[in-house]
Enzyme design. Structure first.
Site, PDB file in Angstrom:
ATOM      1  N   GLU A   1       0.859  -1.186   0.000  1.00  0.00           N
ATOM      2  CA  GLU A   1       0.000   0.000   0.000  1.00  0.00           C
ATOM      3  C   GLU A   1       0.892   1.231   0.000  1.00  0.00           C
ATOM      4  O   GLU A   1       1.764   1.378   0.851  1.00  0.00           O
ATOM      5  CB  GLU A   1      -0.914  -0.003   1.221  1.00  0.00           C
ATOM      6  CG  GLU A   1      -1.662   1.291   1.480  1.00  0.00           C
ATOM      7  CD  GLU A   1      -2.518   1.748   0.316  1.00  0.00           C
ATOM      8  OE1 GLU A   1      -2.347   2.903  -0.111  1.00  0.00           O
ATOM      9  OE2 GLU A   1      -3.348   0.956  -0.164  1.00  0.00           O
ATOM     10  N   LYS A   2       0.665   2.137  -0.956  1.00  0.00           N
ATOM     11  CA  LYS A   2       1.539   3.308  -1.061  1.00  0.00           C
ATOM     12  C   LYS A   2       1.180   4.402  -0.063  1.00  0.00           C
ATOM     13  O   LYS A   2       1.988   5.275   0.215  1.00  0.00           O
ATOM     14  CB  LYS A   2       1.507   3.870  -2.479  1.00  0.00           C
ATOM     15  CG  LYS A   2       0.206   4.525  -2.891  1.00  0.00           C
ATOM     16  CD  LYS A   2       0.330   5.136  -4.273  1.00  0.00           C
ATOM     17  CE  LYS A   2      -0.943   5.849  -4.695  1.00  0.00           C
ATOM     18  NZ  LYS A   2      -0.818   6.470  -6.027  1.00  0.00           N
TER      19      LYS A   2
ATOM     20  N   GLY B   1      -6.787   0.820   4.174  1.00  0.00           N
ATOM     21  CA  GLY B   1      -8.194   1.205   4.114  1.00  0.00           C
ATOM     22  C   GLY B   1      -8.553   1.885   2.816  1.00  0.00           C
ATOM     23  O   GLY B   1      -9.720   1.935   2.436  1.00  0.00           O
TER      24      GLY B   1
ATOM     25  N   ALA C   1       4.345   0.468  -5.877  1.00  0.00           N
ATOM     26  CA  ALA C   1       4.654  -0.771  -6.591  1.00  0.00           C
ATOM     27  C   ALA C   1       4.603  -0.559  -8.094  1.00  0.00           C
ATOM     28  O   ALA C   1       3.833   0.257  -8.602  1.00  0.00           O
ATOM     29  CB  ALA C   1       3.671  -1.860  -6.185  1.00  0.00           C
TER      30      ALA C   1
ATOM     31  N   GLY D   1     -17.401  10.920 -13.042  1.00  0.00           N
ATOM     32  CA  GLY D   1     -16.583   9.837 -13.561  1.00  0.00           C
ATOM     33  C   GLY D   1     -15.268   9.638 -12.838  1.00  0.00           C
ATOM     34  O   GLY D   1     -14.764  10.536 -12.164  1.00  0.00           O
TER      35      GLY D   1
ATOM     36  N   ALA E   1     -17.551  -0.310  -3.044  1.00  0.00           N
ATOM     37  CA  ALA E   1     -16.804  -1.216  -2.177  1.00  0.00           C
ATOM     38  C   ALA E   1     -17.379  -2.631  -2.232  1.00  0.00           C
ATOM     39  O   ALA E   1     -16.642  -3.612  -2.125  1.00  0.00           O
ATOM     40  CB  ALA E   1     -16.833  -0.691  -0.737  1.00  0.00           C
TER      41      ALA E   1
ATOM     42  N   HIS F   1     -45.393  -5.791  13.030  1.00  0.00           N
ATOM     43  CA  HIS F   1     -46.247  -4.592  12.974  1.00  0.00           C
ATOM     44  C   HIS F   1     -46.168  -3.846  14.303  1.00  0.00           C
ATOM     45  O   HIS F   1     -46.245  -4.468  15.356  1.00  0.00           O
ATOM     46  CB  HIS F   1     -47.700  -4.985  12.708  1.00  0.00           C
ATOM     47  CG  HIS F   1     -48.638  -3.808  12.771  1.00  0.00           C
ATOM     48  ND1 HIS F   1     -48.728  -2.882  11.753  1.00  0.00           N
ATOM     49  CD2 HIS F   1     -49.486  -3.382  13.757  1.00  0.00           C
ATOM     50  CE1 HIS F   1     -49.615  -1.965  12.094  1.00  0.00           C
ATOM     51  NE2 HIS F   1     -50.088  -2.235  13.304  1.00  0.00           N
TER      52      HIS F   1
END
Length: 467
Positions: free
Chosen positions: A39-40, A44, A119, A268, A317, A441
């Protein structure tokens, strides 16, 4: 930069620590794989740190604020009600940090190696990881790319122009905000910032992406909240000046101008593939630049998989998690497959929106002869108790087989009810399958029952004159 002579050996390397990446890592570890997660930034990804979680903190807070304002009608006195925006931001950060710490502990408990750095593929079985002046090389058996996406700016990156992530990093409630877009992010910002006190205008090129009945109800609710909505416009120019932004929008050759504290653009996303080197190893991309994958999340390079936004389609996600788990399971030798047909669409507006399956137009275009059942939340007794009566439930079935094709909802309880809708459609339920069970109900659940009953004209709380 110094490249080591020897590459370190790894079994499975996952690039990207967002929902798709970290859940793929944990699933792979559960199945006996030795996993390295690269992870750079921070674990999360955008979802936890800038997107999904921060936005839901804001939308939840706005909904709470709106509900407090209704308490006076119930005999509860409220005085001195205000929003301390700095405390809201502190609360947002505390939620993010707590959730991130939980994910990090899960990675540790599953013995997943976490490497921080940028990476890039230097071969079809080799990845280089750069961190400052250090550059390490890893040789892998399999890899999963889960690097996410970023906003497609169209050259409008300016001080008063916000992304769907940066809008939740503001330090104060803006006096006014113009929103350009029609997706769930645009709707959530419009709803919550309006309730927090900002003046909101919403423009988009095409209508909201829901069933026509839900779109009509969205517009009615937004109009009631004094949010101006205009369709058919194209954003053509933005000019920041004196701490505000002038916005030009065009429709049928006619240009209008709006001025606001900020402009939010939800128009976008582009995949995060820059400097990753996927073209170097021959991974096929779509015409829009996303990674092409099959039903197991496999790319054109057989031992490399991809999950989440980087593969295009629905940028959620839920999709990322499904694809990440399928990739991990396939790599471990299991028969796993991705089917995104019945992924629910949810929007945390006030009231919320949830939809699964085909809209009326989609069903008709697909050749189905359909019947529609709708039930307004105004007829639901618990909605009356909670003073949350706006909304609608629409159910679509195929007339010949009675099989349900789509369930679309706007109203309190809609997101929780969407799980029932997904299960029903996954099991190819008929209308009788949802009519037969007993429903509590009073509850919001009864609105789903009555919308299904209305397919046969037997809903109790729909006046005969409106049928």
């Amino acid at each position: 930069m110094v490249v080591g002579e020897l590459a370190e050996q790894r079994d499975l390397i996952i690039i990207g620590g967002g929902p798709g990446g970290y859940q793929a890592a944990i699933r792979a570890a559960q199945l006996g794989q030795t996993v390295t997660l690269i992870e750079k930034d921070i674990i999360g990804g955008v979802c936890l740190n800038k997107g999904c979680i921060p936005s839901k903190v804001f939308t939840h807070t706005a909904a709470k604020l709106a509900s407090v304002r209704d308490l006076q009608e119930m005999g509860i006195g409220i005085t001195g009600l205000n929003v301390d925006f700095s405390k809201l931001q502190q609360y947002k950060h505390s939620v993010i940090e707590r959730l991130r710490a939980g994910v990090e502990k899960l990675l540790v408990s599953n013995q997943i190696e976490v490497i921080t750095g940028q990476a890039n593929f230097i071969g079809d079985h080799k990845i280089g990881v750069e961190k400052g002046h250090q550059f390490d090389v890893y040789e892998f058996t399999n890899a999963i790319i889960a690097t996410g996406s970023h906003p497609d700016w169209h050259g409008m990156a300016q001080e008063q122009v916000l992304t769907p992530e940066s809008v939740y990093q503001l330090t104060e409630i803006p006096e006014s905000i113009v929103i350009y877009g029609n997706d769930y992010r645009a709707l959530e910002v419009a709803s919550c910032f309006n309730q927090l006190g900002a003046s909101v205008k919403l423009f988009h090129g095409v209508d909201f992406p829901f069933d026509a009945s839900i779109n009509r109800e969205i517009k009615r609710i937004l109009k009631k909240a004094k949010i101006q909505v205009k369709s058919g416009y194209r954003l053509t120019d933005t000019v920041p000046k004196d701490g505000k932004v002038s916005v030009q929008l065009t429709k049928n050759g006619e240009t209008i101008a709006e001025k606001a504290s900020y402009l939010l653009v939800c128009a976008g996303q582009k995949p995060n593939l820059k400097d990753l080197g996927v073209e170097r190893i021959g991974i096929d991309l779509t015409a829009d630049g996303f990674i092409q994958t099959d039903r197991t999340a496999k790319t054109s390079v057989p031992h490399i998989y991809a999950a989440g936004d980087v593969t295009g389609g629905a940028l959620t996600a839920v999709k990322a998690i499904k694809e990440g788990k399928a990739a991990a399971e396939t790599i471990a030798g299991l028969k796993s497959e991705i089917d995104l047909t019945l992924i629910p669409s949810v929007v945390h507006t006030n009231p919320p929106i949830a939809a699964v399956g085909l809209t009326k137009k989609e069903a008709t275009d697909a050749g189905y002869d359909t019947e529609i059942g709708s039930f307004p939340m105004n007829g639901n007794s618990y909605a009356a108790i909670a003073n949350t009566r706006g909304g609608l439930v629409t159910v679509i079935k195929e007339k010949k087989t009675d099989i349900l094709l789509g369930i679309h909802m706007i109203g309190h309880g809609a997101i929780e009810l969407s799980s029932t809708a997904v299960t029903a459609l996954e099991m190819a339920a008929r209308d009788e399958d949802l009519i037969f069970p007993s429903y509590p109900h009073p509850s919001f659940n009864e609105s789903l029952l009555e919308s299904v009953e209305e397919l046969s004209g037997i809903a109790i709380h729909v006046p005969k004159s409106k049928r």
